[in-house]
Design a protein around this motif. Structure first.
Motif, PDB file in Angstrom:
ATOM      1  N   HIS A 141      64.662  52.835  65.454  1.00  0.00           N
ATOM      2  CA  HIS A 141      63.745  52.458  64.839  1.00  0.00           C
ATOM      3  C   HIS A 141      62.047  52.763  65.358  1.00  0.00           C
ATOM      4  O   HIS A 141      61.809  52.634  66.489  1.00  0.00           O
ATOM      5  CB  HIS A 141      63.378  51.195  63.489  1.00  0.00           C
ATOM      6  N   ILE A 142      61.231  53.303  64.538  1.00  0.00           N
ATOM      7  CA  ILE A 142      59.936  53.987  65.033  1.00  0.00           C
ATOM      8  C   ILE A 142      59.306  52.626  64.725  1.00  0.00           C
ATOM      9  O   ILE A 142      58.926  52.407  63.834  1.00  0.00           O
ATOM     10  CB  ILE A 142      59.399  55.289  64.861  1.00  0.00           C
ATOM     11  N   THR A 143      58.147  52.543  65.739  1.00  0.00           N
ATOM     12  CA  THR A 143      56.717  50.842  65.487  1.00  0.00           C
ATOM     13  C   THR A 143      55.868  51.134  66.009  1.00  0.00           C
ATOM     14  O   THR A 143      55.912  53.137  67.093  1.00  0.00           O
ATOM     15  CB  THR A 143      57.139  49.211  65.951  1.00  0.00           C
ATOM     16  N   LYS A 144      55.054  50.251  65.636  1.00  0.00           N
ATOM     17  CA  LYS A 144      53.631  50.933  66.170  1.00  0.00           C
ATOM     18  C   LYS A 144      53.701  50.846  67.761  1.00  0.00           C
ATOM     19  O   LYS A 144      53.218  51.569  68.892  1.00  0.00           O
ATOM     20  CB  LYS A 144      52.285  50.091  66.149  1.00  0.00           C
ATOM     21  N   THR A 145      54.095  50.087  68.846  1.00  0.00           N
ATOM     22  CA  THR A 145      54.462  50.151  70.246  1.00  0.00           C
ATOM     23  C   THR A 145      55.379  51.068  70.667  1.00  0.00           C
ATOM     24  O   THR A 145      54.630  51.952  72.058  1.00  0.00           O
ATOM     25  CB  THR A 145      55.518  48.756  70.497  1.00  0.00           C
ATOM     26  N   THR A 146      56.611  52.038  69.714  1.00  0.00           N
ATOM     27  CA  THR A 146      57.284  53.238  70.163  1.00  0.00           C
ATOM     28  C   THR A 146      55.925  54.070  69.981  1.00  0.00           C
ATOM     29  O   THR A 146      56.095  54.771  71.263  1.00  0.00           O
ATOM     30  CB  THR A 146      57.683  53.438  69.172  1.00  0.00           C
ATOM     31  N   LEU A 147      54.948  54.298  69.254  1.00  0.00           N
ATOM     32  CA  LEU A 147      54.277  55.783  69.362  1.00  0.00           C
ATOM     33  C   LEU A 147      53.049  55.836  70.439  1.00  0.00           C
ATOM     34  O   LEU A 147      52.664  56.308  71.287  1.00  0.00           O
ATOM     35  CB  LEU A 147      53.577  55.250  67.854  1.00  0.00           C
ATOM     36  N   ASP A 148      52.766  53.912  70.474  1.00  0.00           N
ATOM     37  CA  ASP A 148      52.193  53.569  71.573  1.00  0.00           C
ATOM     38  C   ASP A 148      52.713  54.240  73.177  1.00  0.00           C
ATOM     39  O   ASP A 148      51.631  54.827  73.905  1.00  0.00           O
ATOM     40  CB  ASP A 148      51.125  52.045  71.886  1.00  0.00           C
ATOM     41  N   ALA A 149      54.033  54.416  73.413  1.00  0.00           N
ATOM     42  CA  ALA A 149      54.378  54.202  74.916  1.00  0.00           C
ATOM     43  C   ALA A 149      54.245  56.055  74.970  1.00  0.00           C
ATOM     44  O   ALA A 149      54.960  56.304  76.021  1.00  0.00           O
ATOM     45  CB  ALA A 149      55.687  53.340  74.699  1.00  0.00           C
ATOM     46  N   VAL A 150      54.064  56.641  73.790  1.00  0.00           N
ATOM     47  CA  VAL A 150      54.612  57.868  73.975  1.00  0.00           C
ATOM     48  C   VAL A 150      53.008  58.748  74.654  1.00  0.00           C
ATOM     49  O   VAL A 150      51.810  58.282  73.766  1.00  0.00           O
ATOM     50  CB  VAL A 150      54.722  58.397  72.736  1.00  0.00           C
ATOM     51  N   GLN A 151      53.069  59.399  75.889  1.00  0.00           N
ATOM     52  CA  GLN A 151      52.240  60.110  76.327  1.00  0.00           C
ATOM     53  C   GLN A 151      52.018  61.874  75.541  1.00  0.00           C
ATOM     54  O   GLN A 151      52.903  62.634  76.065  1.00  0.00           O
ATOM     55  CB  GLN A 151      52.131  60.251  77.984  1.00  0.00           C
ATOM     56  N   LEU A 152      51.015  61.865  74.891  1.00  0.00           N
ATOM     57  CA  LEU A 152      50.790  63.594  74.365  1.00  0.00           C
ATOM     58  C   LEU A 152      50.679  64.006  75.182  1.00  0.00           C
ATOM     59  O   LEU A 152      50.080  64.413  76.423  1.00  0.00           O
ATOM     60  CB  LEU A 152      50.067  62.816  72.978  1.00  0.00           C
ATOM     61  N   ASP A 153      50.262  65.615  74.601  1.00  0.00           N
ATOM     62  CA  ASP A 153      48.855  66.218  74.870  1.00  0.00           C
ATOM     63  C   ASP A 153      47.989  65.642  76.047  1.00  0.00           C
ATOM     64  O   ASP A 153      47.342  64.796  75.673  1.00  0.00           O
ATOM     65  CB  ASP A 153      48.917  67.354  73.936  1.00  0.00           C
TER      66      ASP A 153
END
Length: 321
Positions: free
Chosen positions: A296-308
């Motif tokens: 599942h996706i949480t804000k914590t998961t999203l925050d850990a992603v390094q984007l462009d």
């Protein structure tokens, strides 16, 4: 996709489909591959571009004396320009196949769409060679630019090309000698081919393409479609809350519906409103959730992603010292 065979394969291959409750569960590898490709988000730009292309193709269908009206898709990087253009090109290709199916015994009939990338440091000859390569037109080393252009115009007309998509148009600089010659070549092609041209490039109006006499000619013939970042709010709508289609397309075992729309302000700030950055963020978060078993996706998961880098700069802007 810069050859007819590659484009035909892209246009006729079914896009990824979201999971359906009645379907058998996909394997981990299949779900990873699915989130890698993922579904295309139907943005306002895609809808606007589809309408404009359809209208201009009809408008220019019987025009004989001057260049047909064209379109320019412009906007910042990662705003979804190429995705929008390819989506419309695929729709045109499939519509042509439905209307005029290939004759029996033939793999395919006409070539309704051509997709060409402007090469780095393009000259008129290198660009027209890209046009030739798309349809497999033989180009000998001794051939002049004029000879290649004549061969391209003849073959494209015979093949029934109705829509030409030219990507990375911002690479042209008409202020240089080679850039001016390349711009003149494109103008020549628009007048010789019974085809609608669609261009895509980064912030085209800020480039030399719209300057001088050549720029005035282009601006006088082309409709501009601005593929800018999506706003946090547009009238009564909140585009980043209307992402239930993206969420419903996820193939995760334990994701809770409503999580992504609830984080709409964060998603908008995190991606600067760029649709390309948004889809990358969600795809990477989904792949991470499969790998780590959380599903599942949480804000914590999203925050850990390094984007462009562009998105990360917006997230953590550099402070002036």
């Amino acid at each position: 996709m810069t050859t007819w065979q590659g484009w035909h394969r892209f246009a006729t291959t079914d896009p990824p489909t979201p999971p359906h409750p009645a379907d058998p569960p996909r394997s981990t590898d299949e779900r990873l591959a699915y989130h890698s490709a993922f579904v295309t988000i139907r943005t306002p730009t895609i809808s606007q571009l589809a309408t404009q292309v359809r209208t201009l193709m009809i408008l220019g269908r019987h025009q004989q004396t001057t260049a047909r009206p064209s379109l320019i898709v412009t906007g910042p990087a990662a705003a979804g320009k190429t995705t929008a253009m390819l989506n419309v090109g695929r729709a045109c290709h499939l519509a042509h196949i439905r209307k005029s199916p290939p004759p029996p015994g033939s793999a395919h009939g006409a070539a309704p769409v051509a997709y060409v990338l402007v090469p780095p440091g393009a000259t008129a000859k290198t660009l027209i060679t890209e046009f030739a390569r798309y349809l497999g037109i033989p180009v000998a080393a001794r051939m002049t630019q004029t000879q290649i252009t004549d061969a391209v115009c003849h073959t494209y007309t015979q093949a029934g090309v109705q829509l030409v998509l030219i990507d990375e148009i911002h690479r042209l600089n008409p202020r240089t000698t080679t850039g001016a010659q390349t711009a003149d070549l494109i103008k020549d092609l628009t007048e010789r081919l019974p085809t609608t041209f669609v261009y895509a490039g980064i912030n085209v109006t800020d480039t030399p393409l719209f300057s001088g006499t050549r720029g005035a000619q282009l601006a006088g013939r082309a409709t501009l479609v601005d593929c800018g970042p999506l706003p946090a709010r547009h009238g009564t709508r909140h585009p980043f809350r209307d992402i239930t289609d993206i969420e419903n397309a996820l193939d995760l075992h334990h994701h809770k519906p409503g999580t992504l729309p609830r984080h709409a302000p964060y998603l908008h700030q995190r991606t600067a409103g760029r649709i390309g950055s948004l889809t990358r963020l969600i795809r990477q978060a989904a792949i991470t959730a499969i790998h780590d078993g959380t599903e599942h996706i949480t804000k914590t998961t999203l925050d850990a992603v390094q984007l462009d880098h562009l998105a990360e700069q917006h997230r953590r802007p550099t402070r002036n010292r």
